[in-house]
Write an enzyme that holds these catalytic residues in place. Structure first.
Site, PDB file in Angstrom:
ATOM      1  N   CYS A 186      57.078  -4.907  17.422  1.00  0.00           N
ATOM      2  CA  CYS A 186      57.155  -3.888  17.648  1.00  0.00           C
ATOM      3  C   CYS A 186      59.012  -3.388  17.684  1.00  0.00           C
ATOM      4  O   CYS A 186      59.632  -2.260  17.558  1.00  0.00           O
ATOM      5  CB  CYS A 186      57.061  -3.116  18.666  1.00  0.00           C
ATOM      6  SG  CYS A 186      55.461  -2.910  18.343  1.00  0.00           S
ATOM      7  N   GLU A 238      40.833  -4.701  26.606  1.00  0.00           N
ATOM      8  CA  GLU A 238      41.597  -5.659  26.114  1.00  0.00           C
ATOM      9  C   GLU A 238      41.151  -6.669  26.851  1.00  0.00           C
ATOM     10  O   GLU A 238      40.589  -7.792  26.149  1.00  0.00           O
ATOM     11  CB  GLU A 238      42.904  -5.900  25.239  1.00  0.00           C
ATOM     12  CG  GLU A 238      42.628  -6.276  23.873  1.00  0.00           C
ATOM     13  CD  GLU A 238      43.701  -6.466  23.043  1.00  0.00           C
ATOM     14  OE1 GLU A 238      44.111  -4.930  22.486  1.00  0.00           O
ATOM     15  OE2 GLU A 238      44.726  -7.256  22.431  1.00  0.00           O
ATOM     16  N   GLU A 273      48.198   4.388  10.550  1.00  0.00           N
ATOM     17  CA  GLU A 273      47.026   5.028  11.978  1.00  0.00           C
ATOM     18  C   GLU A 273      46.457   6.208  12.525  1.00  0.00           C
ATOM     19  O   GLU A 273      45.371   6.479  12.548  1.00  0.00           O
ATOM     20  CB  GLU A 273      47.748   3.880  12.736  1.00  0.00           C
ATOM     21  CG  GLU A 273      46.724   3.800  14.208  1.00  0.00           C
ATOM     22  CD  GLU A 273      46.830   3.065  14.595  1.00  0.00           C
ATOM     23  OE1 GLU A 273      48.079   3.392  15.425  1.00  0.00           O
ATOM     24  OE2 GLU A 273      46.230   2.517  15.926  1.00  0.00           O
ATOM     25  N   GLU A 306      37.586  -6.929  27.497  1.00  0.00           N
ATOM     26  CA  GLU A 306      36.656  -6.946  26.220  1.00  0.00           C
ATOM     27  C   GLU A 306      36.810  -8.766  25.873  1.00  0.00           C
ATOM     28  O   GLU A 306      35.589  -9.599  25.700  1.00  0.00           O
ATOM     29  CB  GLU A 306      37.721  -6.523  24.993  1.00  0.00           C
ATOM     30  CG  GLU A 306      36.153  -6.912  23.759  1.00  0.00           C
ATOM     31  CD  GLU A 306      37.299  -6.196  22.421  1.00  0.00           C
ATOM     32  OE1 GLU A 306      38.549  -5.518  22.941  1.00  0.00           O
ATOM     33  OE2 GLU A 306      37.008  -6.335  21.476  1.00  0.00           O
ATOM     34  N   SER A 326      40.265  -7.630  18.244  1.00  0.00           N
ATOM     35  CA  SER A 326      39.746  -6.239  19.709  1.00  0.00           C
ATOM     36  C   SER A 326      39.316  -5.124  19.549  1.00  0.00           C
ATOM     37  O   SER A 326      39.609  -4.800  18.226  1.00  0.00           O
ATOM     38  CB  SER A 326      40.779  -6.115  20.014  1.00  0.00           C
ATOM     39  OG  SER A 326      40.301  -5.498  21.385  1.00  0.00           O
ATOM     40  N   GLU A 346      38.840   7.683  11.886  1.00  0.00           N
ATOM     41  CA  GLU A 346      38.020   7.186  12.501  1.00  0.00           C
ATOM     42  C   GLU A 346      38.879   7.784  14.461  1.00  0.00           C
ATOM     43  O   GLU A 346      38.227   7.593  14.702  1.00  0.00           O
ATOM     44  CB  GLU A 346      38.381   5.886  12.829  1.00  0.00           C
ATOM     45  CG  GLU A 346      37.721   4.817  11.815  1.00  0.00           C
ATOM     46  CD  GLU A 346      38.870   4.107  11.094  1.00  0.00           C
ATOM     47  OE1 GLU A 346      38.964   5.056  10.141  1.00  0.00           O
ATOM     48  OE2 GLU A 346      39.779   2.751  11.647  1.00  0.00           O
ATOM     49  N   LYS A 372      52.130   3.647  12.057  1.00  0.00           N
ATOM     50  CA  LYS A 372      51.770   4.210  12.812  1.00  0.00           C
ATOM     51  C   LYS A 372      51.454   5.782  12.279  1.00  0.00           C
ATOM     52  O   LYS A 372      50.185   6.497  12.330  1.00  0.00           O
ATOM     53  CB  LYS A 372      52.415   4.748  14.258  1.00  0.00           C
ATOM     54  CG  LYS A 372      52.471   2.994  15.135  1.00  0.00           C
ATOM     55  CD  LYS A 372      51.560   3.305  15.620  1.00  0.00           C
ATOM     56  CE  LYS A 372      51.761   1.337  17.020  1.00  0.00           C
ATOM     57  NZ  LYS A 372      50.249   1.211  17.320  1.00  0.00           N
ATOM     58  N   CYS A 379      47.482  -3.897  18.230  1.00  0.00           N
ATOM     59  CA  CYS A 379      48.177  -2.979  18.574  1.00  0.00           C
ATOM     60  C   CYS A 379      48.688  -3.090  17.385  1.00  0.00           C
ATOM     61  O   CYS A 379      49.149  -1.382  17.221  1.00  0.00           O
ATOM     62  CB  CYS A 379      48.535  -3.481  19.656  1.00  0.00           C
ATOM     63  SG  CYS A 379      47.857  -4.298  21.007  1.00  0.00           S
TER      64      CYS A 379
END
Lengths: 597, 388
Positions: free
Chosen positions: A527, A284, A373, A287, A331, A378, A370, A311
């Site tokens: 988190c 990141e 996710e 990037e 990102s 993907e 999560k 994230c």
């Protein structure tokens, strides 16, 4: 305006408090406990469960103590005959509408209604069981959240959480009277609405009406399967939360005990999401620097700034729904969990000489999003579903209890290698501002060759629980290859909780913010306050967890991601360099535009 | 045959043709304090049912230090058995707007709203016609007070003032916590003077004729006259404006069909008075107050069915946010069904009465607080009809 002091008596005890204080808070001040259900320290006042009613001398009606401000000379009784009768009635009424099959309930043992029923011993409740007249639905379509209306007591904590803390409003009140319920847009199932799967509603639900979809049995099955190599990764915030569900006070750092417990549960390789958090910083950070170069030097319009962190899967889905036109600003880096996933089934599998199809990848997360996710289409870059099962901190605690492990007295152990080594920069991913701080520690050093100019590497301006934090960093005396950044002032913003994220995003979409880099976490506090963390949650508990995170960071031997030897090694042996072709294949992703309702 | 012993009054509907906003014009020449004192002196209590002194409400709203204040006319007439506001809206809308304008002038508000019950949508064309006339007059008088009409959508609870504000703000119609009261923080959080339709008209007539004139009517505790919606087993179901202070017996003598066994006073949320108590019960604040609804029942009626209907209504129309009201209404309803079927013993009615008493003190708003009125009065007086 100066606040006046108000004098009142509660159960004949004189109390003096500031004007505007509720009767409930005034009572707490003199150690008088009044039970509550709809009240929550993170949420606005509702005053709808009525469990907290008290008697006011001279008043015709009982007062909801959570919603009624004190007044001069008030005389309050919290345990009079009338109050006790009313409170019992209210508990009985709630139970008469509630699926009180507690032994079968996922929240058995951590339920505020169960506690009240226990304290008031309402076993002689003769009211009719209203459940027989109703058709309740259990919505288990979401990969993260199960919503069971038969357990809902209509306190509307979830509704207030979703609207007030998260600006999502996936949950709302529908219908009225006997038909009133908490529902979604056109009563669609939870996976088909704007729900971000953040799980903040679960953290605040007093009963078992909202719980995570648990995968404990599937994980046990994988562990018992001799043909499978079960790897487990643990997110940064789990190690400072897990103890709360295992009898320890908030703020205990239990990293070593957790590792030991995971080994005893039978996981074959106990690895760390912190490793891939360090990897995230490399990807990141690179990037961001690349984007800055393309915008500042090459004047490339196709590259978008500010860049937003990626994230937090709750945040990702929020943006996909609400700001689909700004997805190019997000990102492309996968989250640490999803960087770990494909590496476990490629790099790790190769190194350990295990067939990828025989690896079961489990992650322990402070997060319910999560789970969603991991199931995104993907996330199959290894050729398999990269992460097979996601357990919350709470589910791990349950497994530890089931296995009869005496957690408190475990000897601390260390993570396995490879993919078990990490730095202080990774652990602070668990707190709001942590990704920003970790990125700065690395990026500043890459560009200037010097450490960030903050004492002990502690970048204090990006820490803390302020809703939106802003910071500026001026880059000077850069290395020759980063000449284009000489004198540049980087503008940074950090938001936690989607309500705050929404504020920042509104400014960005309206063009009134000129940030370069924004860190966003879906949950209040980051988190550490995630939807998968131990229940209850409150500002005080999150404060203790945050302190533990920064303690953990301070105690790590290495505190900058790029100095993690396993990170150095994985680039040398496997990935090449940050943002390389291979890195893009495995560690980066793309996003989906979604509808706003 | 109908007797005509009770004094008829024609304050609300009378003298309409001559009104032409003259009372408003004259009121504007008086100071707000004078107007408030006139209302306080008259002893007028709110005609919606709760009976808060109107002069006091106007005074409190006037005292609030706020640049923006609102006047709201509560025309969400939803109480079963009440239909007097509809008549007032139909027949004398000018008096409503004039009353609201005087209120606006008195408390210092520039904006008024009429919140109209969803089912009364058909009145809109006529109301808008009159509203245009009002605005012409206001302009002529140099009065900066405009009135808008807002529609309800059919929820009974939105007649509760704070739920009405929520509804007007585009939110779900749920009552708010009190305090703060509307006079301090009402619509959009601003000081708001909210009154019933009839209250505005009565206020106008008090301003017109003076408190002394008004005080000649009624009793010490229940001043003046009141519009009654008379329905049920009566040969003269209609709107009747009567002087307050009569007994139920006197009322039944005038309006009953000769076989009246009970009168439900104040609509579904009011009290049921049985024949044996007719003579000792005064209709008014010293006895049984009413927002206007008078439902007469003769001996052919089942009081179980009547109570059952009321409870079904409340179980449906509770907003559902607070426990005592949402669950309590269902328990009372299912409870009397169970007693009727013999699934619960008759003594279960005592359990339900205790529950109703909790609903009365612990519910968040007037809806849940008043369900005990019909429940307890019907169960106490017609116990055998509930059981057998």
């Amino acid at each position: 305006m100066a606040k006046y002091e108000v004098n009142l008596k509660i159960n004949d005890i004189p109390v003096t408090v500031e004007e505007g204080t509720t009767i409930l808070d005034a009572a707490r001040k003199v150690n008088i406990h009044i039970p509550t259900l709809c009240a929550h320290p993170d949420l606005c006042v509702a005053g709808n469960c009525r469990v907290c009613v008290v008697e006011q001398k001279g008043a015709r009606l009982l007062q909801a103590s959570c919603a009624t401000p004190v007044s001069e000379g008030m005389e309050i009784y919290t345990n009079s005959k009338q109050v006790r009768t009313a409170r019992r009635h209210i508990i009985e009424l709630l139970l008469s509408e509630h699926n009180a099959d507690c032994t079968k309930c996922y929240k058995n043992g951590n339920c505020e209604l169960q506690d009240l029923a226990h304290d008031y011993r309402v076993s002689d409740n003769e009211l009719l069981d209203l459940l027989q007249f109703k058709n309740y639905t259990i919505d288990d379509f979401s990969p993260s959240i199960i919503k069971d209306d038969s357990k809902c007591i209509r306190c509307q904590r979830c509704v207030r959480t979703c609207a007030q803390l998260q600006h999502v409003s996936a949950l709302a009140v529908a219908y009225k009277g006997e038909h009133q319920k908490i529902s979604t847009f056109f009563e669609k199932p939870m996976h088909a609405v704007v729900c971000t799967n953040c799980g903040q509603c679960i953290n605040r639900c007093p009963t078992g009406a909202l719980v995570e979809k648990n995968y404990i049995d599937q994980v046990w099955d994988a562990i018992y399967d001799e043909g499978k190599h079960v790897v487990v990764q643990t997110a940064p915030a789990v190690r400072i939360g897990l103890g709360e569900d295992l009898g320890l006070a908030p703020g205990n750092r239990v990293t070593g005990k957790m590792v030991a417990a995971l080994r005893r549960l039978g996981f074959d390789s106990v690895l760390d999401t912190d490793f891939s958090a360090d990897l995230t910083i490399m990807e990141e950070g690179t990037e961001l620097l690349t984007r800055l170069k393309k915008v500042l030097v090459e004047k490339d319009d196709s590259v978008a700034l500010p860049m937003m962190t990626s994230c937090s899967p709750g945040w990702i889905k929020f943006q996909e729904h609400k700001y689909p036109n700004l997805l190019k600003n997000l990102s492309t880096c996968k989250s640490p969990q999803q960087m770990f996933g494909p590496l476990a089934k490629t790099f790790f599998a190769e190194k350990k000489n295990i067939k990828a199809e025989n690896i079961v990848s489990v992650s322990i997360m402070p997060c319910t999003a999560k789970k969603y996710e991991a199931e995104r289409p993907e996330m199959r870059d290894s050729g398999f579903q990269d992460v097979d099962y996601v357990l919350t901190t709470r589910e791990l605690a349950m497994m530890i209890k089931q296995a009869g492990i005496d957690f408190e007295h475990l000897e601390e152990e260390k993570y396995d290698s490879i993919m078990g080594e990490s730095t202080g920069a990774a652990v602070i991913f668990g707190a709001t501002g942590g990704v920003m701080e970790a990125a700065l520690r690395t990026a500043y050093e890459i560009v200037t060759g010097r450490e960030v100019p903050f004492k002990n590497l502690d970048i204090k301006p990006v820490r803390g629980f302020e809703g939106v934090k802003e910071a500026k960093v001026t880059i000077q005396d850069v290395k020759p290859e980063w000449g284009f950044l000489e004198g540049a002032e980087l503008k940074l913003a950090i938001a936690h909780g989607l309500a705050n994220a929404n504020k920042v995003m509104k400014a960005v979409s309206e063009g009134t913010a000129d940030y370069h880099f924004i860190e966003i976490m879906a949950c209040p506090g980051g988190c550490l306050g995630g939807g998968g963390q131990p229940i209850p949650t409150s500002p005080e508990i999150r404060q203790k967890r945050m302190e533990a995170i920064y303690e953990e960071d301070a105690n790590m031997p290495i505190r900058k991601s790029h100095e993690n030897p396993e990170i150095v090694a994985i680039y040398e042996e496997f990935l090449g360099e940050p943002n390389s072709h291979k890195a893009h294949e495995l560690l980066h992703t793309h996003y989906t535009k979604r509808k706003a309702y | 045959m109908q007797n005509k012993n009770l004094k008829r009054v024609d304050l609300i509907f009378g003298e309409y043709a001559a009104e032409k906003y003259k009372t408003l014009q004259n009121a504007l020449k008086r100071s707000p304090e004078e107007i408030i004192n006139e209302l306080l002196d008259s002893g007028l209590k709110g005609r919606g049912g709760a009976g808060f002194p109107t002069g006091l409400k106007w005074k409190f709203t006037k005292q609030e230090n706020s640049a923006v204040k609102y006047v709201i006319c509560n025309a969400d007439e939803g109480e079963p058995g009440t239909f007097k506001d509809r008549e007032i809206l139909c027949r004398v809308p000018r008096k409503i707007f004039a009353g609201m304008a005087i209120c606006g002038y008195t408390i210092g508000a520039k904006q008024g709203f009429l919140y109209l019950r969803g089912e009364y949508r058909y009145l809109l064309p006529d109301l808008y016609k009159e509203l245009d006339i009002y605005h012409e007059h206001a302009k002529k008088f140099g009065l900066d007070f405009t009135i808008e009409i807002r529609m309800g959508s059919g929820a009974y609870i939105c007649g509760e003032e704070s739920a009405l504000f929520e509804s007007m703000e585009g939110k779900r119609g749920e009552p708010r916590n009190k305090p703060p009261y509307p006079t301090k923080a009402g619509y959009l959080g601003k000081p708001t003077c909210i009154n019933n339709v009839e209250t505005f008209v009565t206020s106008l007539m008090i301003i017109r004729h003076g408190a002394e004139y008004y005080k000649k009517l009624g009793t010490q505790d229940s001043r003046g006259s009141k519009v009654f919606s008379v329905s049920g087993d009566t040969p003269v179901a209609d709107i009747h404006e009567l002087e307050l202070g009569m007994t139920v017996q006197e009322f039944v003598d005038d309006f009953g069909d000769g076989d009246t066994k009970a009168v439900q006073i104040g609509g579904a949320s009011g009290m049921c008075v049985p024949r044996k108590k007719f003579a000792d019960t005064i209709i008014g604040y010293e006895g049984v107050p009413t927002g206007g609804s008078m439902m007469l029942f003769n001996s052919t009626r089942s009081m179980y069915n009547i109570l059952h209907d009321y409870l079904e209504f409340f179980a449906e129309e509770s907003c559902g946010q607070c426990t005592p009201c949402r669950v309590g209404c269902q328990q009372l309803l299912k409870g009397i069904e169970a007693v009727k079927r013999g699934e619960k013993k008759p003594e279960y009615l005592e359990t339900l009465k205790k529950l109703a008493a909790t609903m009365k003190t612990a519910s968040k708003c007037g809806l849940g607080q008043s369900v005990a009125n019909p429940f307890t009065s019907i169960v106490n007086n017609f116990r055998e009809e509930i059981i057998y």
